[in-house]
Each structure stands twice: as C-alpha cells, then as structure tokens.
Design an enzyme around this catalytic site. Structure first.
Site, PDB file in Angstrom:
ATOM      1  N   HIS A   1      16.093 -40.471  33.552  1.00  0.00           N
ATOM      2  CA  HIS A   1      14.908 -39.839  34.131  1.00  0.00           C
ATOM      3  C   HIS A   1      14.799 -38.401  33.613  1.00  0.00           C
ATOM      4  CE1 HIS A   1      15.164 -43.009  37.395  1.00  0.00           C
ATOM      5  NE2 HIS A   1      13.946 -43.106  36.924  1.00  0.00           N
TER       6      HIS A   1
ATOM      7  N   VAL B   1      21.963 -42.919  44.037  1.00  0.00           N
ATOM      8  CA  VAL B   1      21.677 -42.887  45.480  1.00  0.00           C
ATOM      9  C   VAL B   1      22.863 -43.442  46.276  1.00  0.00           C
ATOM     10  CG1 VAL B   1      20.054 -43.591  47.287  1.00  0.00           C
ATOM     11  CG2 VAL B   1      19.210 -43.136  44.975  1.00  0.00           C
TER      12      VAL B   1
ATOM     13  N   ASN C   1      10.890 -39.039  42.965  1.00  0.00           N
ATOM     14  CA  ASN C   1      11.948 -38.923  41.928  1.00  0.00           C
ATOM     15  C   ASN C   1      13.225 -38.351  42.531  1.00  0.00           C
ATOM     16  OD1 ASN C   1      10.391 -39.194  39.136  1.00  0.00           O
ATOM     17  ND2 ASN C   1       9.126 -38.133  40.627  1.00  0.00           N
TER      18      ASN C   1
ATOM     19  N   TYR D   1       8.536 -52.934  36.266  1.00  0.00           N
ATOM     20  CA  TYR D   1       9.307 -52.375  37.392  1.00  0.00           C
ATOM     21  C   TYR D   1       8.429 -52.348  38.646  1.00  0.00           C
ATOM     22  CZ  TYR D   1      11.873 -48.540  39.812  1.00  0.00           C
ATOM     23  OH  TYR D   1      12.552 -47.744  40.709  1.00  0.00           O
TER      24      TYR D   1
HETATM   25  P1  NDP Z   1      21.235 -46.169  39.414  1.00  0.00           P
HETATM   26  O1  NDP Z   1      20.718 -46.618  38.078  1.00  0.00           O
HETATM   27  O2  NDP Z   1      21.962 -44.898  39.507  1.00  0.00           O
HETATM   28  O3  NDP Z   1      22.165 -47.288  39.995  1.00  0.00           O
HETATM   29  C1  NDP Z   1      21.795 -48.617  39.924  1.00  0.00           C
HETATM   30  C2  NDP Z   1      22.784 -49.399  40.720  1.00  0.00           C
HETATM   31  O4  NDP Z   1      22.408 -50.776  40.649  1.00  0.00           O
HETATM   32  C3  NDP Z   1      24.222 -49.281  40.215  1.00  0.00           C
HETATM   33  O5  NDP Z   1      25.083 -49.213  41.320  1.00  0.00           O
HETATM   34  C4  NDP Z   1      24.416 -50.569  39.443  1.00  0.00           C
HETATM   35  O6  NDP Z   1      25.769 -51.007  39.429  1.00  0.00           O
HETATM   36  C5  NDP Z   1      23.571 -51.517  40.286  1.00  0.00           C
HETATM   37  N1  NDP Z   1      23.150 -52.697  39.538  1.00  0.00           N
HETATM   38  C6  NDP Z   1      22.335 -52.733  38.461  1.00  0.00           C
HETATM   39  N2  NDP Z   1      22.218 -53.996  38.028  1.00  0.00           N
HETATM   40  C7  NDP Z   1      22.975 -54.766  38.871  1.00  0.00           C
HETATM   41  C8  NDP Z   1      23.265 -56.159  38.938  1.00  0.00           C
HETATM   42  N3  NDP Z   1      22.750 -57.034  38.072  1.00  0.00           N
HETATM   43  N4  NDP Z   1      24.087 -56.582  39.933  1.00  0.00           N
HETATM   44  C9  NDP Z   1      24.615 -55.714  40.823  1.00  0.00           C
HETATM   45  N5  NDP Z   1      24.373 -54.398  40.816  1.00  0.00           N
HETATM   46  C10 NDP Z   1      23.560 -53.936  39.840  1.00  0.00           C
HETATM   47  O7  NDP Z   1      19.991 -46.227  40.422  1.00  0.00           O
HETATM   48  P2  NDP Z   1      19.547 -45.159  41.511  1.00  0.00           P
HETATM   49  O8  NDP Z   1      20.675 -44.844  42.402  1.00  0.00           O
HETATM   50  O9  NDP Z   1      18.809 -44.099  40.796  1.00  0.00           O
HETATM   51  O10 NDP Z   1      18.441 -45.990  42.318  1.00  0.00           O
HETATM   52  C11 NDP Z   1      18.719 -46.628  43.550  1.00  0.00           C
HETATM   53  C12 NDP Z   1      17.441 -47.268  44.053  1.00  0.00           C
HETATM   54  O11 NDP Z   1      16.458 -46.265  44.269  1.00  0.00           O
HETATM   55  C13 NDP Z   1      16.834 -48.272  43.090  1.00  0.00           C
HETATM   56  O12 NDP Z   1      16.366 -49.379  43.801  1.00  0.00           O
HETATM   57  C14 NDP Z   1      15.683 -47.521  42.460  1.00  0.00           C
HETATM   58  O13 NDP Z   1      14.661 -48.391  42.058  1.00  0.00           O
HETATM   59  C15 NDP Z   1      15.265 -46.622  43.603  1.00  0.00           C
HETATM   60  N6  NDP Z   1      14.592 -45.400  43.194  1.00  0.00           N
HETATM   61  C16 NDP Z   1      15.211 -44.521  42.326  1.00  0.00           C
HETATM   62  C17 NDP Z   1      14.573 -43.378  41.952  1.00  0.00           C
HETATM   63  C18 NDP Z   1      15.208 -42.403  41.009  1.00  0.00           C
HETATM   64  O14 NDP Z   1      14.559 -41.400  40.671  1.00  0.00           O
HETATM   65  N7  NDP Z   1      16.451 -42.600  40.575  1.00  0.00           N
HETATM   66  C19 NDP Z   1      13.230 -43.046  42.456  1.00  0.00           C
HETATM   67  C20 NDP Z   1      12.712 -43.986  43.405  1.00  0.00           C
HETATM   68  C21 NDP Z   1      13.374 -45.123  43.731  1.00  0.00           C
HETATM   69  P3  NDP Z   1      26.840 -50.448  38.324  1.00  0.00           P
HETATM   70  O15 NDP Z   1      26.622 -48.985  38.185  1.00  0.00           O
HETATM   71  O16 NDP Z   1      28.151 -50.752  38.958  1.00  0.00           O
HETATM   72  O17 NDP Z   1      26.568 -51.175  37.069  1.00  0.00           O
END
Ligand code: NDP
Length: 318
Positions: free
Chosen positions: A179, A13, A165, A136
């Site tokens: 996913h 995202v 999603n 979660y």
């Molecule tokens: P991603 O798994 O693609 O990305 C996760 C992000 O969180 C990355 O930028 C990662 O950093 C960062 N991150 C994880 N752990 C840490 C940490 N300890 N400290 C700092 N940064 C951290 O997630 P999405 O883009 O898919 O999801 C974005 C949001 O949307 C989330 O909150 C998710 O719950 C929500 N969401 C997602 C859905 C989906 O289908 N994907 C559906 C509904 C909600 P790095 O990559 O640099 O390690």
C-alpha cells in the site's frame, strides 16, 4: 469461555490486535491468532480442520489477499477468486460449527466509484467499484451479502467492519505489492541508508493530490475488539478516522520524508496512475457509539511505524 479465532492473525491488523489484547485480556476470553501456515483458508478441508481443532465461539476474519493499487490492477481475477474462496470457507465453516459471531473486514476502497461524499455504510452496493480493484471489491461486497443471508436463513450475527487505509508495524513493505505508506517507507529507507541524502530524489508515484483517510493499525485493533464485544448488528460499520483527518498523498510523503530526516528532493511522477481521487468516508455511525474515541495523531503513528520499521527491518515483510 469465549474462544476468539483471528484469521489473518499474522498480518498488519492481526498483529495489532495481538498487541492490544496483551493489555486488555478478559478472563472469559481465549484468543487464538492464525496465519496461512496454520491453514489454507482457500481450501475447505483445511478450514474445516482448523475450526475442528480450535473450536471457536467467535471469529475475527481478517485473512485476505490484500495489495496496493498496482498489484490490484494487474491481478483482479486472483483477488476476486482467492478472496471469494476464503470468505465462503470461513463463513460457512463458522456456521457449520455454530460460531455465534463473526466480524469480517470489508474496506472503504470497495465502495462505488461514482458516489456522493461522504460515503456511508448504506452505499456499499450502489454501483460498480473503481475499475482498478473490481476483483477485490466484489469479493468483499459478497461478505456483506452472505452476512445478510446467514442472518435471514439462520439467525446468525455475522457482521462486517469497513476500515479506511491501514498502516502500522508488521505491514507489507514489498516494493511491488504494498500500500502507499509502506511502499513510500520502503523507498525512503533505501534512500536514507546513506546518511547524506541532500542530493537524492524521492519519487512518489502519481500527482500526490489524491486524498485518503489513514487509520493506525493499533487504533483499528481497538475498534475491531469493541465491535466483537459490543456491536450487535449485521449491518456493516465504517471504522475510519474523522473526515477532517483526511490527508493528501503529498502530505503523507512529506511527513514520511521528515520522519526519516530525508533532506533531498520530493518529486511526483505524474505519468503514474492516481487511482480514485478521494473516497472520504463518514464515521458518524461509529461516533454515535464511541463519541470520545481518541485516534492517535497521524505524525505520532507515522513516527511509531517508522521507528518499528527501522528497528525490525531484517524481519519485516520486504
Ligand atoms: P495482511 O496482508 O497484512 O495480512 C493478510 C493475512 O491473511 C495474513 O495473516 C496472511 O497469512 C493471511 N492469509 C492470506 N492468504 C491466506 C490463506 N489462503 N489462508 C490463510 N490465511 C491467509 O492484511 P491486513 O492485515 O492489511 O488486512 C486485514 C484485513 O483488513 C483484510 O481483510 C483486508 O482486506 C482488510 N483491510 C485492510 C486494509 C489495509 O489498508 N491494509 C484497508 C481496509 C481493509 P500469512 O501472513 O501467514 O501468510
């Protein structure tokens, strides 16, 4: 000048927001995208340093431990603890640094398991979540509780969005913790390495019957930017495609197979878990604000994602 800090800026995202903002820059906004290399948001001190360095006025909080059904099922405690820590650190550090607005991400998969359809924003806390992802779900639900607390005690406008999603470029394609769409894409990519796919079998885990709403990351990015700029309520808002755009997993698998030009057989492994049968969410609240918003047609969004994946396979999260 508004300084917008996007946590999770390197994820699915976050990268989509970067992409959209490239063409939608405003003079009074500075955007900063950070990932886990910039700060460990599970650590209070690291979070504090990040905020001190960038001095944000606004935060889009996307960072989370995110995973598919099977990863969630085997790691509920990790999903609970890691997400609780990250969310509490981000929200409280934002408050301590006088951040005026925070937009955090919940998810439609955190709603109660036993629920009436379509799901709406008032139902987040109405019963236990599905047993597959309770860690979660509870961590995410607490964001909404905290937002209400920050408003009641401190008058803060910290709000949340509830996406369905998401899929798109820069997704996580790892076979064990992805996913459904990127997981299937990864398997098709491997199957289609060899041009002759006629005799190959594409196995989809589960019956293929469950229904899901899928939003293209680019569409979600546009909507989150709108929430940041225009939506001034603590109450969560569902960001989802329309109910009529719901797809079965089998429809998704077939669309992907066609897009990859896979000529073999698609088989459903019914011994694998299906998860919730459906979780249809209503976007009526969003539609009240944005009646004319055009979602990218599913087939086009899938095509763009597959093209991106094939072109960027070597750099993708595999
Ligand atoms: P991603 O798994 O693609 O990305 C996760 C992000 O969180 C990355 O930028 C990662 O950093 C960062 N991150 C994880 N752990 C840490 C940490 N300890 N400290 C700092 N940064 C951290 O997630 P999405 O883009 O898919 O999801 C974005 C949001 O949307 C989330 O909150 C998710 O719950 C929500 N969401 C997602 C859905 C989906 O289908 N994907 C559906 C509904 C909600 P790095 O990559 O640099 O390690």
């Amino acid at each position: 000048m508004n300084v917008v800090l996007v946590t999770g800026g390197t994820g699915l995202v976050g990268r989509a927001i970067q992409n959209v903002i490239e063409n939608d820059k405003r003079k009074n906004e500075k955007w900063i995208f950070v990932g886990s290399k910039d700060a460990d948001l599970g650590d209070k001190e690291s979070t504090r340093k990040l905020f001190e360095h960038h001095k944000p006025t606004h935060v889009i909080h996307l960072a989370a431990m995110v995973g598919g059904l099977f990863h969630n099922m085997s790691h509920n405690l990790d999903f609970l603890r890691n997400n609780i820590h990250m969310n509490d650190n981000v929200l409280h550090t934002a408050h301590e640094n006088n951040v005026v607005k925070v937009v955090s991400c919940l998810s439609t998969c955190i709603f109660p398991d036993k629920i009436s359809y379509p799901i709406d924003e008032t139902m987040v806390h109405n019963g236990p979540p599905h047993s597959s992802n309770y860690g979660y779900s509870h961590a995410k639900r607490l964001i909404d509780i905290a937002n209400r607390g920050y408003y009641d005690q401190h008058g803060r406008l910290y709000t949340s969005v509830i996406p369905c999603n998401v899929f798109g470029p820069h997704d996580n394609f790892h076979p064990n913790d992805s996913h459904v769409i990127p997981g299937l894409m990864r398997r098709l990519y491997d199957l289609c390495k060899d041009e002759n796919t006629k005799d190959k079998v594409f196995t989809v885990l589960g019956s293929g019957k469950p229904l899901r709403q899928f939003i293209y990351s680019i569409d979600l990015a546009k909507l989150i930017i709108w929430v940041l700029r225009e939506y001034d309520s603590v109450e969560p808002i569902i960001l989802s495609v329309d109910e009529a755009q719901e797809k079965s997993i089998a429809q998704v698998a077939e669309t992907l197979a066609q897009t990859f030009n896979f000529k073999g057989k698609v088989v459903y492994d019914t011994s694998a878990a299906d998860g919730q049968f459906k979780k249809t969410a209503s976007n009526a609240k969003l539609r009240k604000y944005l009646p004319d918003f055009q979602f990218t047609p599913f087939e086009q969004a899938i095509k763009e994602t597959v093209d991106w994946y094939i072109k960027n396979y070597d750099q993708a999260r595999n």
